[in-house]
Design an enzyme around this catalytic site. Structure first.
Site, mmCIF file in Angstrom:
data_model
loop_
_atom_site.group_PDB
_atom_site.id
_atom_site.type_symbol
_atom_site.label_atom_id
_atom_site.label_comp_id
_atom_site.label_asym_id
_atom_site.label_seq_id
_atom_site.Cartn_x
_atom_site.Cartn_y
_atom_site.Cartn_z
ATOM 1 N NE ARG A 91 -2.309 8.088 -4.424
ATOM 2 C CZ ARG A 91 -1.137 8.421 -3.897
ATOM 3 N NH1 ARG A 91 -0.244 7.466 -3.586
ATOM 4 N NH2 ARG A 91 -0.833 9.694 -3.699
ATOM 5 C CG LEU A 93 -1.823 -1.162 1.488
ATOM 6 C CD1 LEU A 93 -2.680 -0.902 2.731
ATOM 7 C CD2 LEU A 93 -2.699 -1.433 0.279
ATOM 8 C CG ASP A 94 0.611 4.063 -3.104
ATOM 9 O OD1 ASP A 94 1.502 3.264 -3.435
ATOM 10 O OD2 ASP A 94 -0.248 4.509 -3.902
ATOM 11 C CD GLU A 95 4.535 8.536 3.521
ATOM 12 O OE1 GLU A 95 4.594 9.323 4.483
ATOM 13 O OE2 GLU A 95 5.212 8.678 2.483
ATOM 14 C CB VAL A 115 -3.133 3.653 0.799
ATOM 15 C CG1 VAL A 115 -4.280 2.649 0.750
ATOM 16 C CG2 VAL A 115 -3.097 4.480 -0.479
#
Length: 260
Positions: free
Chosen positions: A152, A67-69, A71
């Site tokens: 995104r 997961l992105d930072e 998220v």
């Protein structure tokens, strides 16, 4: 409460399901870039897990998806090399190969995305995502591929509505919400190891900012309201998607939305 607490929500002999708060990174970043924007050490998911859960020493942990930072939500962490390889095989090849892994997200949008089917499959280059609009500002998404920033990018370019607070893709800031939190949450994970299949709903992490951002759709414990939970459990597109909308933007052959 520990700012970087990583609770283990569920244990299986092959994996854990953990709940990631915003700000944690799933892989070590480039330190020169990191320290340009932060004055603290990068909080890396597996490092935090090892410190917070030392009784599980000796296991070989791997994050098989990331997961992105900004998220939040569920991450499956494999507990041994074989499980990591089997989950990775499924993500790479699809179908029933390896250990199949299902990943469903919910995204908050600032406004309704008009002019698109209520559900369908987005194909944008090599990025494929199934979706269903649950409310005017809430979308359920299931990854068929897992490219960098996939959801995104698709919300911004296909829906024309960036994820709430996602300024990287043109989203407006939300008053009172920290910059490194966006309205995208890993809310459902399904994992099958051999004949054993299990599903997990992941609540919103218990932080003030996350609860404020998702307040409309969660209860006091951070769990999603029953209607959203049902959609997360039951989501499936029709087997035949006979209609297609082609958008001209996006490059790499444009963007297609397939729907019934």
């Amino acid at each position: 409460m520990n700012r970087w607490a990583v609770p283990i929500l569920h244990e299986h002999k092959h994996y854990y399901i953990v709940n990631k708060v915003h700000g944690i990174v799933c892989q070590p970043p480039d330190l020169r870039t990191w320290y340009k924007y932060h004055d603290y050490e990068p909080p890396v998911l597996l490092d935090l897990l090892r410190k917070q859960h030392p009784n599980f020493g000796g296991e070989v942990w791997r994050t098989v998806h990331r997961l992105d930072e900004p998220v939040t939500g569920g991450v499956l962490v494999s507990r041994n090399k074989r499980a990591a390889a089997m989950f990775s095989r499924s993500l790479a090849l699809g179908g029933n190969r390896g250990f199949p892994l299902t990943r469903r997200y919910v995204a908050l949008l600032a406004r309704e995305a008009k002019g698109l089917p209520s559900e369908g499959r987005i194909t944008m280059g090599d990025m494929i995502t199934d979706y269903k609009r649950l409310e005017n500002d809430l979308v359920l998404l299931q990854l068929q591929t897992g490219r960098k920033h996939q959801i995104r990018k698709q919300m911004a370019q296909v829906f024309g509505q960036p994820v709430v607070n996602d300024k990287m893709y043109g989203g407006d800031s939300v008053d009172g919400i920290v910059d490194n939190l966006i309205g995208l949450h890993s809310a459902f994970i399904g994992a099958q190891c051999g004949l054993q299949a299990r599903t997990y709903l992941i609540p919103i992490p218990r932080t003030q900012d996350a609860f404020k951002l998702w307040d409309k759709y969660i209860d006091e414990q951070g769990g999603f309201i029953p209607s959203v939970q049902k959609e997360l459990r039951d989501f499936s597109l029709p087997s035949k998607l006979e209609n297609t909308i082609t958008l001209l933007s996006g490059g790499q052959g444009g963007i297609q939305i397939s729907y019934k």
